[in-house]
Scaffold this motif. Sequence first.
Motif, PDB file in Angstrom:
ATOM      1  N   LEU A  13       0.864  -1.182   0.000  1.00 18.05           N
ATOM      2  CA  LEU A  13       0.000   0.000   0.000  1.00 18.05           C
ATOM      3  C   LEU A  13       0.900   1.231   0.000  1.00 18.05           C
ATOM      4  CD1 LEU A  13      -3.032   0.880   0.198  1.00 18.05           C
ATOM      5  CD2 LEU A  13      -2.702   1.087   2.652  1.00 18.05           C
ATOM      6  N   ASP A  14       0.428   2.272  -0.672  1.00 16.43           N
ATOM      7  CA  ASP A  14       1.144   3.557  -0.687  1.00 16.43           C
ATOM      8  C   ASP A  14       2.584   3.419  -1.194  1.00 16.43           C
ATOM      9  OD1 ASP A  14      -1.148   4.632   0.398  1.00 16.43           O
ATOM     10  OD2 ASP A  14      -0.382   4.665   2.450  1.00 16.43           O
ATOM     11  N   GLN A  93      -8.121  -1.646  -6.024  1.00 18.21           N
ATOM     12  CA  GLN A  93      -6.674  -1.575  -6.180  1.00 18.21           C
ATOM     13  C   GLN A  93      -6.075  -2.949  -6.457  1.00 18.21           C
ATOM     14  OE1 GLN A  93      -4.802   0.355  -2.841  1.00 18.21           O
ATOM     15  NE2 GLN A  93      -5.685   2.359  -3.306  1.00 18.21           N
ATOM     16  N   ARG A 156      -1.495   4.711   7.176  1.00 17.75           N
ATOM     17  CA  ARG A 156      -1.485   4.684   5.717  1.00 17.75           C
ATOM     18  C   ARG A 156      -2.823   5.175   5.155  1.00 17.75           C
ATOM     19  NH1 ARG A 156       0.894  -0.503   7.195  1.00 17.75           N
ATOM     20  NH2 ARG A 156       3.139  -0.160   7.334  1.00 17.75           N
ATOM     21  N   SER A 157      -2.905   5.218   3.841  1.00 21.91           N
ATOM     22  CA  SER A 157      -4.092   5.765   3.181  1.00 21.91           C
ATOM     23  C   SER A 157      -5.374   5.076   3.644  1.00 21.91           C
ATOM     24  CB  SER A 157      -3.962   5.599   1.664  1.00 21.91           C
ATOM     25  OG  SER A 157      -2.923   6.384   1.160  1.00 21.91           O
TER      26      SER A 157
END
Length: 206
Positions: A13-14, A93, A156-157
Amino acid sequence: MIDRVITSGTFSLDGGTWDVDNNIWLVGDAREVVVIDAAHDAAAIAERVGGRTVKAIVCTHAHNDHINAAGELAELTGAPIRLHPADQVLWEQHYGDAVSYEPMEDGEKIAVGGIALQVLHTPGHAPGAVCLYAPELSVLFSGDTLFKGGPGATGRSYSSFDTIIESIRERLLGLPPETVVHTGHGDSTSIGAEAPHLEEWITRGH
């Protein structure tokens, strides 16, 4: 009957990627099970399922390390994938629109093997994060919302520290203290064991 399969893979992620070990929980009886968080290795999960019917593949949230075997396991078993729709952005995603799921609602009860898993929407680690509470078993499957020693990560996002603390305080701390908490990673704990730690987290903030 509760079984655990531990699988290894990566979480991304990210722009970062980390090695992780995931707990996959199988809940049911000799005839049917629900799989909680199909991670990394569909074949290993299917082997543990054996000849039982998979009623559902339930995702506690849509970070890739909790869903990356769900599509293949659904093909192997014919079971529906269940996810809270607030995690749609995370689902896309990983899968785009190639794999579909059935939306899961707060308060819904998923029946398997004579018990009911109650869906508790507990956003914070992810917008659609849920825990699954089985009062007949005095067990909570917490995904990445609550761990031994504190709340799940929120750096995180699509995550929020304030939101996860509110979710734990409002939805989980009121459960009986003897409730066993089976987590998405690492060792199990209990509501009673975690309540004092969580009061400290709430008091001191980040």
